[in-house]
Design an enzyme around this catalytic site. Structure first.
Site, PDB file in Angstrom:
ATOM      1  N   SER A 141       0.876  -1.169   0.000  1.00 49.49           N
ATOM      2  CA  SER A 141       0.000   0.000   0.000  1.00 49.49           C
ATOM      3  C   SER A 141       0.909   1.213   0.000  1.00 49.49           C
ATOM      4  O   SER A 141       2.088   1.116   0.360  1.00 49.49           O
ATOM      5  CB  SER A 141      -0.881  -0.003   1.255  1.00 49.49           C
ATOM      6  N   THR A 142       0.362   2.357  -0.396  1.00 49.30           N
ATOM      7  CA  THR A 142       1.129   3.597  -0.200  1.00 49.30           C
ATOM      8  C   THR A 142       1.572   3.720   1.244  1.00 49.30           C
ATOM      9  O   THR A 142       2.670   4.223   1.535  1.00 49.30           O
ATOM     10  CB  THR A 142       0.269   4.821  -0.583  1.00 49.30           C
ATOM     11  N   SER A 319      27.950  47.508  -0.239  1.00 52.09           N
ATOM     12  CA  SER A 319      26.948  48.570  -0.226  1.00 52.09           C
ATOM     13  C   SER A 319      26.865  49.253  -1.573  1.00 52.09           C
ATOM     14  O   SER A 319      27.873  49.397  -2.277  1.00 52.09           O
ATOM     15  CB  SER A 319      27.289  49.601   0.855  1.00 52.09           C
TER      16      SER A 319
END
Length: 469
Positions: A141-142, A319
């Site tokens: 199953s998942t 800057s």
């Protein structure tokens, strides 16, 4: 113009790109979940782990007589092709989806089925010969295949993270050795404390991160317990007797990981405790790594109006308005990675808590959060090491002058002139600007010879017996 083939599922027919190895349910997931922008193929170890899970399941089904040899051999080859990474881009669905991972599991089932079909000489989509559900997802199953793949992936991804962590620990340790003769002031609460060496400071950086290697490895060991064979809720419906134990044994042999079957599959199926504790170890490391980056930024502050004890490698202009400014951009970016890791840990906590009854449907976001943390931290550790730590230099004279001019060295006089006299000296030094050394001589508290010996910075770096006066 792109061509399509028609595939069908519970909801009807849907067009799938004719060259795609994925099928209709993957296409629905592509259509439904455009959320994070990060796809399964963004995490190759996860795709590889999905291939491992399907390979182990197919081997077990064959051994238990549920798959004929010819089909099994071709499925096995298809799984190997996925594990090799050749088909990574056939896993295009978003890491975050509804459905508790069903989309991921079906993506894997469809890709492996279509690779198998081509190996058998059939066309993609001719599922009567090899079905994503009936053959690739057989006995699964998942709810067992998906978390098993997550755990295998995280176990292997932890090895990569620990390797990166070891490398930065070694880099800090080498700096500790390089700076072992650089005497500087230690600080508590941002105030002068007592002298130390910069070597001690950088060795402490190495030691605190080194602790997390053991924590991460110990917590990753929790990922070896898988719930393969649990199928939907842990009762093992549609799986043959003995499947769970044999599948775990096969996965251990295939992956080289000491995988075992969980002793209680009903408990193991909704349980997410391993993810929670592993995520907390990542958060622990991130908190400490961020603190180190804060320290590097403080120690390099200046150059004229800060501590200026160390120089970080200049990486870019700092800057657009202030000429000559260079910022500590590498520690800054690592700080931000650490904040992300800390936030993702909270996501894991909420996702783990949100499970109801026999399943936790929030595993996709939980899985994504931990894998994203791993990816971010691996890159951040490399970036910090390569672009910052290895190039750090010490301003030895700046550090020594701070020690000489500090009031903090008065602490070393406590055993000789008493705490009260030391307090008076410290206060007067602060008020007058005179040095501690000059004031002790002026007040005739100690001879110059003894004072020189006591205040020798080398005598203040480690425990030692009291100097006779």
């Amino acid at each position: 113009m792109e061509q399509y083939r028609l595939e069908s599922d519970l909801l009807g027919e849907l067009q799938v790109p004719i060259g795609a190895y994925y099928g209709v349910q993957t296409q629905r997931a592509i259509n439904n979940f455009n959320i994070s922008g990060q796809k399964l193929f963004s995490y190759p170890e996860f795709v590889k782990a999905l291939g491992y899970v399907k390979k182990g399941a197919a081997k077990t089904n064959y051994e238990l007589g549920l798959l004929d040899e010819n089909l099994y051999q071709h499925i096995d080859k298809a799984c190997d092709a996925v594990i090799s990474g050749k088909y990574n881009y056939e896993f295009p669905i978003d890491m975050i989806q509804g459905g508790a991972g069903t989309s991921v599991n079906m993506n894997t089932n469809e890709v492996i089925a279509n690779i198998t079909l081509e190996l058998l000489g059939h066309q993609k989509g001719e599922y009567q010969y090899c079905s994503p559900n009936d053959h690739i997802n057989l006995s699964q199953s998942t709810n067992d295949a998906y978390p098993s793949a997550i755990k295998i992936a995280l176990y292997n991804m932890n090895k990569i993270l620990v390797e990166k962590l070891q490398q930065i620990v070694e880099a800090f340790r080498r700096k500790g050795f390089e700076f072992q003769d650089v005497i500087k002031m230690g600080r508590t609460q941002l105030q002068d404390a007592v002298p130390m060496t910069m070597g001690q400071e950088f060795e402490a950086f190495a030691a605190t991160l080194e602790e997390d290697i053991e924590k991460l490895n110990n917590n990753a060991k929790l990922f070896v317990e898988l719930n393969m064979g649990a199928t939907a809720i842990g009762t093992g419906i549609n799986a043959p007797t003995g499947y769970a134990k044999r599948c775990a044994e096969n996965l251990a042999q295939i992956t080289g990981i000491p995988i075992v079957s969980a002793p209680d599959l009903v408990e193991a199926t909704p349980d997410t405790g391993a993810y929670v504790i592993y995520s907390s170890a990542m958060k622990r490391m991130a908190v400490k790594l961020s603190k180190i980056c804060n320290d590097l930024r403080l120690l390099s502050s200046g150059p004229r109006a800060g501590l200026y004890e160390i120089n970080l490698p200049p990486m870019q202009p700092g800057s657009s308005i202030m000429p000559g400014k260079v910022n500590p951009v590498i520690p800054e970016v690592v700080n931000q990675v650490c904040y992300k890791v800390i936030g993702n840990d909270l996501t894991v906590t909420f996702a783990a808590e949100a499970g109801q009854l026999q399943l936790n449907v929030m595993e996709p976001v939980l899985c994504h959060a931990i894998m994203e943390n791993n990816h971010f931290l691996c890159n951040a550790l490399d970036t910090l090491r390569e672009k910052c730590v290895v190039g750090i230099t010490a301003n030895k004279e700046v550090c020594l002058n701070m020690v000489k001019n500090s009031i903090g060295i008065v602490t070393a006089l406590n055993p000789y002139i008493g705490y009260k006299n030391s307090t008076k000296i410290a206060k007067e030094a602060l008020e007058t600007g005179k040095s501690v050394y000059d004031l002790v001589i002026e007040h005739q508290l100690l001879s110059q010879e003894k004072l020189d010996e006591i205040l020798d910075p080398k005598n203040m770096l480690n425990p030692h017996n009291k100097i006779l006066i």
